[in-house]
Design a protein around this motif. Structure first.
Motif, short mmCIF file in Angstrom:
data_model
loop_
_atom_site.label_atom_id
_atom_site.label_comp_id
_atom_site.label_asym_id
_atom_site.label_seq_id
_atom_site.Cartn_x
_atom_site.Cartn_y
_atom_site.Cartn_z
N VAL A 2 0.85 -1.19 0.00
CA VAL A 2 0.00 0.00 0.00
C VAL A 2 0.89 1.24 0.00
O VAL A 2 1.84 1.34 0.77
N LYS A 3 0.55 2.18 -0.89
CA LYS A 3 1.34 3.42 -0.96
C LYS A 3 0.91 4.38 0.12
O LYS A 3 -0.28 4.47 0.44
N SER A 4 1.86 5.15 0.66
CA SER A 4 1.49 6.21 1.60
C SER A 4 0.86 7.35 0.80
O SER A 4 1.02 7.42 -0.43
N LEU A 5 0.17 8.25 1.51
CA LEU A 5 -0.44 9.38 0.82
C LEU A 5 0.63 10.22 0.12
O LEU A 5 0.45 10.69 -1.01
N LEU A 6 1.77 10.39 0.79
CA LEU A 6 2.89 11.13 0.19
C LEU A 6 3.30 10.50 -1.15
O LEU A 6 3.45 11.18 -2.16
N GLU A 7 3.43 9.16 -1.14
CA GLU A 7 3.83 8.47 -2.39
C GLU A 7 2.77 8.64 -3.47
O GLU A 7 3.08 8.84 -4.64
N GLU A 8 1.49 8.55 -3.05
CA GLU A 8 0.41 8.70 -4.04
C GLU A 8 0.44 10.08 -4.68
O GLU A 8 0.37 10.23 -5.89
N MET A 10 2.92 12.18 -4.85
CA MET A 10 4.12 12.36 -5.66
C MET A 10 4.00 11.59 -6.98
O MET A 10 4.46 12.06 -8.02
N THR A 11 3.37 10.42 -6.96
CA THR A 11 3.22 9.64 -8.19
C THR A 11 2.36 10.39 -9.21
O THR A 11 2.73 10.51 -10.38
N VAL A 12 1.23 10.93 -8.75
CA VAL A 12 0.38 11.68 -9.68
C VAL A 12 1.12 12.94 -10.14
O VAL A 12 1.06 13.33 -11.32
N SER A 13 1.83 13.57 -9.22
CA SER A 13 2.54 14.80 -9.56
C SER A 13 3.59 14.55 -10.64
O SER A 13 3.77 15.36 -11.55
N GLY A 203 9.38 14.34 -0.52
CA GLY A 203 9.11 15.09 -1.75
C GLY A 203 9.67 16.49 -1.66
O GLY A 203 10.86 16.68 -1.41
N ILE A 204 8.79 17.49 -1.84
CA ILE A 204 9.26 18.87 -1.82
C ILE A 204 9.11 19.51 -0.44
O ILE A 204 9.23 20.72 -0.31
N VAL A 205 8.87 18.71 0.57
CA VAL A 205 8.71 19.27 1.91
C VAL A 205 10.06 19.70 2.48
O VAL A 205 10.19 20.74 3.12
N ARG A 206 11.07 18.90 2.26
CA ARG A 206 12.42 19.29 2.68
C ARG A 206 13.37 19.12 1.50
O ARG A 206 13.73 18.00 1.15
N GLU A 381 -1.66 17.68 -0.96
CA GLU A 381 -2.09 16.57 -0.10
C GLU A 381 -3.53 16.77 0.38
O GLU A 381 -4.33 15.84 0.40
N HIS A 382 -3.87 18.01 0.75
CA HIS A 382 -5.22 18.24 1.27
C HIS A 382 -6.29 18.25 0.19
O HIS A 382 -7.47 18.10 0.50
N THR A 383 -5.90 18.44 -1.05
CA THR A 383 -6.92 18.47 -2.10
C THR A 383 -6.92 17.18 -2.92
O THR A 383 -7.70 17.04 -3.85
#
Ligand code: ATP
Length: 496
Positions: A2-8, A10-13, A203-206, A381-383
């Protein structure tokens, strides 16, 4: 797996041209990302919204645009060369890890502001190991975050700025004189900053190169409770995590802090904030955030603890956003007193004080510092909406003001009459200043999915009925509902 939300996200991005690793075809470089065509549009819209609210709508704020490379005396005076470090530890294989964040993430206990020795003791007690290879970690050392280089034939030492703020302090007197600015006034800057982060991730957080939107508000120290924004913002509600709430949680070795809800007015009255100006700056941010698609309950202001703030601080309040991996600072709000101007007066031997009624005054500074990339990640992430039974594809519910385009124009079928009508509508929309794209390839469902995946709020379809009665359908991204309208009205309807 299962992918984390961050991975999901980033994948779409990556797939949809929102962002991708810099120099990807050469294997990339950790901590560097490029924004693609879609990401750049979202980024530009965010920057424009910020500029409109905080600069264009304020007659006491001036925007500057400074260089990113500055000579070393600047950072000697600002303290960055000696103190801008993070605690790190190496393992036997040579992987270097930032240890305060490692401790916070693994043990869920606060670690910012602790000494290297204290961090080392925690690592040993809890047997924390290298997150890359699992080997034991060696001693904790300070790791400098500045990127240095040498300039010109004389090879003068220079550094990439770690924040946009320094240019503002350096140019303070120039701006004040040129604009005949009277206190209080603000100087804003949107630009890039660089930090040689030990462990870039999420991702682009840090990242090691990122965008910032900063304002230095220069205020007469006698007028910190006289903010011109107060009347407009007094009733805005803020979610605070006080120092007391943090201490209480920390006694139980927890970072699960309780928060309280106060209006700007109440926060001043109860002395939760150091002055009226700080309260108004925080209220201003809450108002701005109403347009970004991040729910209010996911936003809080954390009063930084004394060990997290520099000695000169009169109070720092981080705007934190709740993300899938915890609360994350997205804006740093700092009451810096006169520290920066005093440091540069000392370093440059130039007088940066102002003459106010025959008295030399060094203005105090309050600084809201927005990180563009972190904010964009938080918005994504929130949208982000995963596939579900009603929609077989992932999508972003990005607010209209930030969405990359206002609408996509689609001819339903591959027929010249439909395509001609659709491309005429496309041109009319463009002439009217709308940001639209045209998509004629593939099944209509596939085209809706493509538009949803980059958060386009409306899809306009020209179908055979359009040829008969000059109407077209508008599909709403959020509901999936379609309504029929006269084609001549469509540009008006699409205007945000
Ligand atoms: P952190 O503790 O997370 O490293 P910071 O306290 O050093 O952040 P500030 O110096 O207050 O951050 O910078 C202001 C803003 O700039 C941050 O709130 C964040 O949005 C952004 N920022 C700082 N460092 C980075 C980074 N490495 N990558 C992306 N954005 C960053």
């Amino acid at each position: 797996m299962v992918k984390s939300l961050l991975e999901e996200v980033m994948t779409v991005s990556l797939r949809r041209g929102i962002l991708y690793p810099s120099a990807e075809i050469y294997g990339g470089l950790a901590g560097f990302y490029d924004f693609g065509p879609i990401g750049t549009r979202i980024r530009n819209h965010l920057v424009n919204l910020w500029r409109t609210r905080f600069v264009e709508n304020r007659d006491f704020v001036y925007e500057v645009s400074g260089n990113t490379l500055l000579p070393s005396p600047v950072f000697k005076a600002s303290g960055h060369l000696n103190h801008f470090t993070d605690p790190s530890a190496e393992c036997s294989k040579g992987h270097v890890t930032r240890v305060d964040t490692l401790i916070e993430e693994r043990l869920k206990i606060p670690a910012e502001g602790k000494t290297d020795k204290e961090l080392e003791a925690i690592i040993q007690e809890h047997k924390l190991r290298c997150p890359v290879c699992g080997d034991p970690l060696k001693e904790v050392k300070s790791f400098g975050l500045m990127f240095g280089t040498n300039v010109g034939g004389e090879r003068r030492q220079a550094f990439l700025r770690p924040e946009t703020a320094q240019n503002i302090f350096l140019g303070f007197k120039r701006v004040q004189t040129a604009m005949r600015a009277k206190l209080p006034f603000g100087v804003a800057q949107i630009g890039r900053s660089y930090r040689n982060e030990i462990s870039p991730r999420q991702g682009i957080v840090r990242v090691r190169e990122f965008g910032q939107m900063e304002i230095e508000y220069f205020i007469n120290p006698d007028q910190l409770n006289d903010c011109p924004l107060f009347e407009d913002l007094a009733q805005v509600s803020l979610n605070f995590v006080t120092r007391e709430a943090q201490e209480k949680a920390m006694k139980k070795s927890s970072t699960d802090y309780a928060s309280i809800q106060l209006t700007v007015h109440e926060a001043i009255k109860k002395k939760v904030v150091p002055n009226q100006w700080m309260a108004c700056i925080l209220g201003d941010e809450v108002e701005f955030f109403k347009h970004l698609g991040i729910p209010e309950k996911a936003i809080r202001f954390r009063h930084m603890r004394p060990e997290e703030t520099p000695h000169y601080s009169g109070g720092n309040f981080d705007l934190e956003i709740h993300l899938s991996f915890g609360w994350k600072e997205v804006i740093g709000n700092a009451y810096r007193r006169d520290h920066d101007l005093q440091s540069h007066m000392k370093g440059s031997q130039k007088d940066l004080s102002l003459d106010i009624e025959g008295k030399k005054v060094v203005p105090h500074v309050i600084e809201p510092s927005f990180g563009i990339d972190r904010l964009i990640y938080a918005i994504l992430e929130h949208t982000y909406r995963p596939k579900d039974d009603t929609r077989g594809w992932t999508w972003f519910q990005i607010p209209n003001t930030l969405a990359p385009y206002h609408a996509v124009i689609l001819p339903l079928l591959n027929r010249p009459e439909l395509e001609e009508k659709a491309s005429t509508l496309f041109s009319v929309c463009k002439q009217q200043g709308l940001a639209v794209i045209y998509d004629a390839s593939g099944r209509i469902g596939r085209r809706y999915a493509r538009a949803d995946e980059i958060g386009i709020p409306k899809a306009v379809t020209i179908d055979p009925q359009s040829l008969e009665d000059e109407t077209a359908t508008i599909r709403d991204r959020d509901t999936g509902n379609q309504t029929r309208h006269l084609i001549s009205q469509i540009p008006i309807i699409l205007k945000p």
